[in-house]
Structure formats: C-alpha cells, structure tokens
Motif scaffolding. Sequence first.
Motif, PDB file in Angstrom:
ATOM      1  N   ALA A 194       0.860  -1.182   0.000  1.00  0.00           N
ATOM      2  CA  ALA A 194       0.000   0.000   0.000  1.00  0.00           C
ATOM      3  C   ALA A 194       0.898   1.234   0.000  1.00  0.00           C
ATOM      4  CB  ALA A 194      -0.924  -0.001   1.224  1.00  0.00           C
ATOM      5  N   ALA A 195       0.310   2.383  -0.316  1.00  0.00           N
ATOM      6  CA  ALA A 195       1.093   3.608  -0.442  1.00  0.00           C
ATOM      7  C   ALA A 195       1.689   4.024   0.896  1.00  0.00           C
ATOM      8  CB  ALA A 195       0.214   4.725  -0.990  1.00  0.00           C
ATOM      9  N   ASN A 196       2.953   4.389   0.869  1.00  0.00           N
ATOM     10  CA  ASN A 196       3.597   5.040   2.010  1.00  0.00           C
ATOM     11  C   ASN A 196       3.610   6.534   1.715  1.00  0.00           C
ATOM     12  OD1 ASN A 196       4.714   2.944   3.981  1.00  0.00           O
ATOM     13  ND2 ASN A 196       5.349   2.104   2.005  1.00  0.00           N
ATOM     14  N   TRP A 197       2.661   7.256   2.286  1.00  0.00           N
ATOM     15  CA  TRP A 197       2.395   8.629   1.873  1.00  0.00           C
ATOM     16  C   TRP A 197       3.504   9.610   2.259  1.00  0.00           C
ATOM     17  CZ3 TRP A 197      -0.252   5.764   5.439  1.00  0.00           C
ATOM     18  CH2 TRP A 197      -0.186   6.173   6.765  1.00  0.00           C
ATOM     19  N   MET A 198       4.429   9.183   3.138  1.00  0.00           N
ATOM     20  CA  MET A 198       5.584  10.024   3.441  1.00  0.00           C
ATOM     21  C   MET A 198       6.782   9.657   2.581  1.00  0.00           C
ATOM     22  SD  MET A 198       5.181  10.467   7.585  1.00  0.00           S
ATOM     23  CE  MET A 198       4.488   8.838   7.881  1.00  0.00           C
ATOM     24  N   GLY A 199       6.571   8.752   1.622  1.00  0.00           N
ATOM     25  CA  GLY A 199       7.619   8.418   0.669  1.00  0.00           C
ATOM     26  C   GLY A 199       8.308   7.109   0.975  1.00  0.00           C
ATOM     27  N   GLU A 200       9.123   6.665   0.045  1.00  0.00           N
ATOM     28  CA  GLU A 200       9.848   5.410   0.171  1.00  0.00           C
ATOM     29  C   GLU A 200      11.274   5.615   0.670  1.00  0.00           C
ATOM     30  OE1 GLU A 200       8.338   2.502  -0.203  1.00  0.00           O
ATOM     31  OE2 GLU A 200       6.477   3.544  -0.709  1.00  0.00           O
ATOM     32  N   THR A 201      11.732   6.862   0.716  1.00  0.00           N
ATOM     33  CA  THR A 201      13.054   7.176   1.265  1.00  0.00           C
ATOM     34  C   THR A 201      12.909   7.340   2.770  1.00  0.00           C
ATOM     35  OG1 THR A 201      13.595   8.352  -0.766  1.00  0.00           O
ATOM     36  CG2 THR A 201      15.010   8.754   1.138  1.00  0.00           C
ATOM     37  N   ASP A 202      13.785   6.676   3.540  1.00  0.00           N
ATOM     38  CA  ASP A 202      13.490   6.559   4.966  1.00  0.00           C
ATOM     39  C   ASP A 202      14.732   6.736   5.828  1.00  0.00           C
ATOM     40  OD1 ASP A 202      11.720   6.236   7.035  1.00  0.00           O
ATOM     41  OD2 ASP A 202      11.346   4.106   6.691  1.00  0.00           O
ATOM     42  N   LEU A 203      14.483   7.035   7.101  1.00  0.00           N
ATOM     43  CA  LEU A 203      15.497   6.992   8.146  1.00  0.00           C
ATOM     44  C   LEU A 203      15.290   5.726   8.970  1.00  0.00           C
ATOM     45  CD1 LEU A 203      15.356  10.710   9.386  1.00  0.00           C
ATOM     46  CD2 LEU A 203      17.060   9.686   7.857  1.00  0.00           C
ATOM     47  N   THR A 204      16.370   5.027   9.299  1.00  0.00           N
ATOM     48  CA  THR A 204      16.269   3.754  10.014  1.00  0.00           C
ATOM     49  C   THR A 204      17.344   3.662  11.082  1.00  0.00           C
ATOM     50  OG1 THR A 204      17.656   2.695   8.340  1.00  0.00           O
ATOM     51  CG2 THR A 204      15.266   2.566   8.014  1.00  0.00           C
ATOM     52  N   LEU A 205      17.186   2.635  11.923  1.00  0.00           N
ATOM     53  CA  LEU A 205      18.139   2.398  13.019  1.00  0.00           C
ATOM     54  C   LEU A 205      18.583   0.948  13.064  1.00  0.00           C
ATOM     55  CD1 LEU A 205      16.151   4.278  15.861  1.00  0.00           C
ATOM     56  CD2 LEU A 205      17.979   5.216  14.433  1.00  0.00           C
ATOM     57  N   ASP A 206      18.515   0.240  11.934  1.00  0.00           N
ATOM     58  CA  ASP A 206      18.748  -1.198  11.934  1.00  0.00           C
ATOM     59  C   ASP A 206      20.181  -1.576  12.265  1.00  0.00           C
ATOM     60  OD1 ASP A 206      16.118  -1.461  11.288  1.00  0.00           O
ATOM     61  OD2 ASP A 206      16.453  -1.910   9.167  1.00  0.00           O
ATOM     62  N   SER A 207      21.107  -0.690  11.998  1.00  0.00           N
ATOM     63  CA  SER A 207      22.508  -0.955  12.314  1.00  0.00           C
ATOM     64  C   SER A 207      23.094   0.288  12.977  1.00  0.00           C
ATOM     65  CB  SER A 207      23.301  -1.288  11.047  1.00  0.00           C
ATOM     66  OG  SER A 207      23.392  -0.135  10.207  1.00  0.00           O
ATOM     67  N   ASP A 208      24.271   0.148  13.556  1.00  0.00           N
ATOM     68  CA  ASP A 208      24.918   1.301  14.181  1.00  0.00           C
ATOM     69  C   ASP A 208      25.248   2.371  13.142  1.00  0.00           C
ATOM     70  OD1 ASP A 208      24.703   0.097  16.620  1.00  0.00           O
ATOM     71  OD2 ASP A 208      26.791  -0.595  16.694  1.00  0.00           O
ATOM     72  N   GLU A 209      25.596   1.936  11.937  1.00  0.00           N
ATOM     73  CA  GLU A 209      25.877   2.896  10.868  1.00  0.00           C
ATOM     74  C   GLU A 209      24.616   3.673  10.493  1.00  0.00           C
ATOM     75  OE1 GLU A 209      27.464   5.321   8.186  1.00  0.00           O
ATOM     76  OE2 GLU A 209      28.565   4.055   9.618  1.00  0.00           O
ATOM     77  N   GLU A 210      23.473   2.963  10.416  1.00  0.00           N
ATOM     78  CA  GLU A 210      22.210   3.640  10.102  1.00  0.00           C
ATOM     79  C   GLU A 210      21.822   4.590  11.231  1.00  0.00           C
ATOM     80  OE1 GLU A 210      19.114   0.910   8.806  1.00  0.00           O
ATOM     81  OE2 GLU A 210      20.655  -0.342   7.889  1.00  0.00           O
ATOM     82  N   LEU A 211      22.062   4.211  12.459  1.00  0.00           N
ATOM     83  CA  LEU A 211      21.785   5.097  13.591  1.00  0.00           C
ATOM     84  C   LEU A 211      22.608   6.370  13.474  1.00  0.00           C
ATOM     85  CD1 LEU A 211      21.248   4.229  17.295  1.00  0.00           C
ATOM     86  CD2 LEU A 211      22.972   5.915  16.710  1.00  0.00           C
ATOM     87  N   ARG A 235      23.884   7.658  10.762  1.00  0.00           N
ATOM     88  CA  ARG A 235      23.410   8.418   9.605  1.00  0.00           C
ATOM     89  C   ARG A 235      22.120   9.174   9.940  1.00  0.00           C
ATOM     90  NH1 ARG A 235      22.200   4.435   6.083  1.00  0.00           N
ATOM     91  NH2 ARG A 235      24.427   4.017   5.838  1.00  0.00           N
ATOM     92  N   THR A 236      21.242   8.526  10.681  1.00  0.00           N
ATOM     93  CA  THR A 236      20.008   9.188  11.093  1.00  0.00           C
ATOM     94  C   THR A 236      20.303  10.361  12.010  1.00  0.00           C
ATOM     95  OG1 THR A 236      18.602   7.236  10.800  1.00  0.00           O
ATOM     96  CG2 THR A 236      17.865   8.861  12.414  1.00  0.00           C
ATOM     97  N   ALA A 237      21.180  10.173  12.968  1.00  0.00           N
ATOM     98  CA  ALA A 237      21.543  11.261  13.875  1.00  0.00           C
ATOM     99  C   ALA A 237      22.176  12.424  13.108  1.00  0.00           C
ATOM    100  CB  ALA A 237      22.502  10.756  14.951  1.00  0.00           C
ATOM    101  N   ALA A 238      22.993  12.112  12.121  1.00  0.00           N
ATOM    102  CA  ALA A 238      23.632  13.156  11.321  1.00  0.00           C
ATOM    103  C   ALA A 238      22.591  13.922  10.500  1.00  0.00           C
ATOM    104  CB  ALA A 238      24.684  12.546  10.405  1.00  0.00           C
ATOM    105  N   THR A 239      21.572  13.230   9.998  1.00  0.00           N
ATOM    106  CA  THR A 239      20.505  13.890   9.243  1.00  0.00           C
ATOM    107  C   THR A 239      19.726  14.851  10.134  1.00  0.00           C
ATOM    108  OG1 THR A 239      20.292  11.987   7.755  1.00  0.00           O
ATOM    109  CG2 THR A 239      18.439  13.506   7.848  1.00  0.00           C
ATOM    110  N   VAL A 240      19.423  14.411  11.364  1.00  0.00           N
ATOM    111  CA  VAL A 240      18.750  15.297  12.322  1.00  0.00           C
ATOM    112  C   VAL A 240      19.622  16.518  12.602  1.00  0.00           C
ATOM    113  CG1 VAL A 240      17.836  15.509  14.666  1.00  0.00           C
ATOM    114  CG2 VAL A 240      17.449  13.401  13.357  1.00  0.00           C
ATOM    115  N   ALA A 241      20.915  16.291  12.777  1.00  0.00           N
ATOM    116  CA  ALA A 241      21.837  17.397  13.047  1.00  0.00           C
ATOM    117  C   ALA A 241      21.857  18.396  11.891  1.00  0.00           C
ATOM    118  CB  ALA A 241      23.240  16.857  13.309  1.00  0.00           C
ATOM    119  N   ASP A 242      21.856  17.888  10.666  1.00  0.00           N
ATOM    120  CA  ASP A 242      21.838  18.784   9.504  1.00  0.00           C
ATOM    121  C   ASP A 242      20.562  19.633   9.488  1.00  0.00           C
ATOM    122  OD1 ASP A 242      24.262  17.790   8.671  1.00  0.00           O
ATOM    123  OD2 ASP A 242      23.410  16.443   7.157  1.00  0.00           O
ATOM    124  N   ALA A 243      19.421  18.990   9.732  1.00  0.00           N
ATOM    125  CA  ALA A 243      18.151  19.720   9.733  1.00  0.00           C
ATOM    126  C   ALA A 243      18.110  20.751  10.847  1.00  0.00           C
ATOM    127  CB  ALA A 243      16.981  18.742   9.865  1.00  0.00           C
TER     128      ALA A 243
END
Length: 585
Positions: A498-515, A517-525
Amino acid sequence: MTAGAAREINTMTGDNLFFALDEKGNKLYFEETRSGDAVLLALKHERFEDCAELRLLPALSCAKSGDPGFYVVPRKIAMSGDQLVLFNEKKDAVFETTHPLTVTLFINCPAFCGTVAYERNYHFKFRTEVRGGKYSCFAVLDLTVNDRPLEDIRVKVIPAPATSSFSDLAVGFRELKLKEGEFIPLAEKCRRDAAEYARKYPLVRIRMGWKQSPSPVLHQTDENEPEMKVACTFERVRELADALKAEGVAGAELQLVGWNASGHDGRFPQFFPVDERLGGEEELKKTVAHVKRLGYRISLHTNFIDMYKIADSFTWEDAAIGRDGAPVQTGHYSGGLAYHVCMHRQLKNARRELPRIAALGTDGLHFTDVISIVEPDVCFSESHPCSTGEGVRLARELMSYAKELFGGFSSEGCFDFAMRDLDFGLYIDFGDGFRKLEVPTADRLIPFYEMLIHGTVLYNPSSPTVNYPIKPPADRLSFFMRGGRPALYVYSRFRTGAANWMGETDLTLDSDEELRRTAATVADAAAEYAPLADRQFLFIDRLEYPEGGICVATYSDGSRMAGNYSSEPAVFEGKTVGPFGWIIL
C-alpha cells in the motif's frame, strides 16, 4: 458596484444574491444581518429539511472567460496546494473539493469581491464549474450522505475592494480570525515551554513497532493476532538520543510511535500495557528520564478515532453509527479493520487514558492522531447521536483538554477548527504522497493556506516534506518556501503493498551505521533550521509568481524569501537563485 462598508452585495439590477438552490432549482433566501463591514447570513434548518442537496450562494461567483479576477478554492488533504482559478479560456470542467481544509471561499469577480466563510457545522464541499465559458464556484451541502438538517447554515460574507489580490484577502481573513480568537498568535502559544521548545528545534518521530499493514487478519483476537515487528526498542531510543548529543544537536523533540500494546495502530483505543517486546513500562520511563536528562524533550503518540476488535476496551457502544445503522468502518491498518469512534466516546476515552499516559512523565507536545485532519463523523446512534457541528465542538474540547494536561498539543493535520488549540501539525496535506491529482479548473496550486496560518501554528508543510533533508530538491524547497518546522521520521515507511504517503526514502536504526546516519541527518536539519526558527513568529503577507519559475513570499517584517522551482539557475532582482534553491532578501 463600489467597495467599502456600505457596499451592497447584489447585481447591477438589484437582485438579491443571498440564496441557495435546491436540487429542483428552487431559491431559498438567507436571512441577513450586518456586523460592521460583514454580512451575517443564516438559512434556518427548517427551510431545507426536505432537500436532498443545496448549492449555496452560487450567484456570488458568476464570471465568464476574459473577466479579470480569480477564485481561491481551499485544497483537500490529497492536494499539494489551494486552487487558484483565473477566468481564462478553459474546456468545460467540474471539480469538487471534498473535506476542505477551511470552509472559506476567496472571490474576486464582477459579482462580488471578498471572502465567503462558512461555519463548519456540516460536511460542506466546494464545486468549481466551467461551462460554455461561464464560471461559478460555490459550496454544496449533500443531505443524503452525512448530515441531517439539525442546525442553521451560517455564513459570514466579508466584502473587499475590487482591486484586492488573493494576498489581500488572505491577510484580511487572517486578521479577522485573530480578532475572533480562532487563530492564536504563535508568540502567545509559545509562552508555554513545550510549544516554545518545539518552535526552536526539530521533531524526531520514531515508529517503534507495528504489525503488517494492511493486516491479512481483518478481525484480530489474542489467538490469531499477527506478530509485531520490533524496529526500535526503548534502549535503542536512548542510543539515538546519545548519538544526537554526540552530533552536537542542541535540541530535539523525540516522539515515540507504537510504544503501546501491539505497536502502532495495534489495539487502539487500548494503550496499556506498554509493549514488553519493546522493553515494557519501566524501560519507557527510563527512556523518558534519559532523554530529558540530555536536555531534549519527549512525547508519545495516541489515537482515539480508530477502534479495533482486539482492544481490551473495545465496545460497539463506542462506535460511530452511519446513516444505514451500521458502525462506521473506515481504514484497514495493522490492527485489521478499523471502526471509527463517535466523537462523544473519543472524548470519554481520552479523559480515561490520557492522565495515565501523562503520568509517564513526558514533556513534549502530546500527539493525538487524525483528529486535526478529518471532519468529525456524523453519528446516528440513538444513545449518543452527534452532528458535524457538535463533533467539531467536541474535537476542540478534546484538543484543549490534552493541551492543558500535557502543556502542548500536536496532531496529524491543520484543519481550520483545530487552529486554536493546535501547536504543531505533522503535515498540512498529503500533497502528492498518494498520487498527483489533476485539477482541470485550476491554473495553479498555491500555498494559500500557509498564508492564513503561518505565525499562528507550527507545521511541516506536506507528507512528502517529512524527512526533507533526504528528499528530492523540489520537496526540500517546498519545505522552506512554505515555512515548515522540520519533521524527521524514523521508519516512516511501514505499509506493505500500500502507499507510504511520506515516501519510500526513509530513516532507520537497523545498524549502528544507520543510527549514526540518522543522527547526522537530524543534526543537519537542526543546523539549517536554527537561523530560521524566529521566522515562525512572522506572518506571510504576500505570494507572487514572477517569470522564470520563481516564487516570492513576503513576510510581515518586510523580508522576502525567493525560491526557484526550476531545474535551471534563475536571476531575481540581480541575484542568482540556484535550481530548487532559495534566498532571503
């Protein structure tokens, strides 16, 4: 016709324009009273109790191809902007706006210039028609679907000078709503600590757990309930908070989604026990304390409109009952088929559950889902009937109760009736998050609603601008040009098939690297938003569209933001604006 307080709103022949047409073409005239420059109209409900449909005030919008002027028709939530309709040559077309964000039309045509504001006590829709070069736009009330004629139709008609632009009408209407107390200046809302913190810093929503959505099991029980995906434990939330601190993020509001029994959309309106697979209640309390100790704020997601049969608090007595006598079933999510709860019962359930949730110690803007992005259901229950108007009043009571209990309130959308109590809306609309909607009657979709509400509420503009730092350039530009507060969403993409209305590009925490990257994205914003945060106090007073893909928004302090919506560099007043870039003048 002349402008001003004494302006008579009628045709050149003196005909009364204040009428509705029923489905047979009969005219029903409104009663009129004057209030300053405005005309207050009322159509007594006894007058239309036998009608199937009413077309309201159609004569106010009469125009033809080649006339100067415009309509601004409010958007519905599946649109990326409000409809600017110019009276140029078009093919015959009809477009209906159902569930509009505001029940107000903005008109400048030979028949009338000004604002037509309806009280939201019915499920009004707006119909724009082009037929044989003739234009019209008016509200429609269908009395065969939702509403019964229980209340008078009340309209405020506010004339304006014939030279008014759509920006002039927006400013005038916003000033009226501020005077009436329906809009509250953001500076006043920010006297509360939770709202002021939210103004300064981004939101980070974390979807912690969910079952497959839509669920293959429509009516779930303890025996057949699908497994919940554990995406983020409470311990992992603490690790993300630590990573934000390590990135130097000065402030952020963490908002936990799916912390409750069976995760997001799992067993509403049941919340407790806090799901043990995520760590349980003690781990949640530990996380709340840890986040606060780092200097961040934290809040929780709730939902009172949806009801699943697996909930320990499920009762058919709470269901909104449709005109056909059956419970209103709307939506198919992680908990199976969702039944809507009558607004009377939503308020009852909120008063029962929210104090226990507040006792968990959160200090951010509490989030109650959906309530600010839908019109309340009409309920035909014999024991708790509810009209649209009564539902709106009860929704406002629920929002006010939550705001006072938690110190601030947020929800999914920004419907007009929520503006008094809402501090933050997750998105104004779904934009093109489901599909691009073609509007044959409109010349342009514009962020007109943002002109009305900026400076009175915080919002992320659209579902595609969630996670704007990792979205396409056009979405990123839209976020800034429409005056957004950053909303970062970890695991925004959760729907299967079904549609993901916020898009298919996502932030995740599945690995330490993804965590990281997510923290860095928040910092940039957070860093990009910090110098703009004080602009949330300003109103948007004018929108202009010069040549070359440029849009210019003028703020109440006289500053301007110019954005380039083209893929090529553009020059504006001697300054180069890069592709999908923006500058402040």
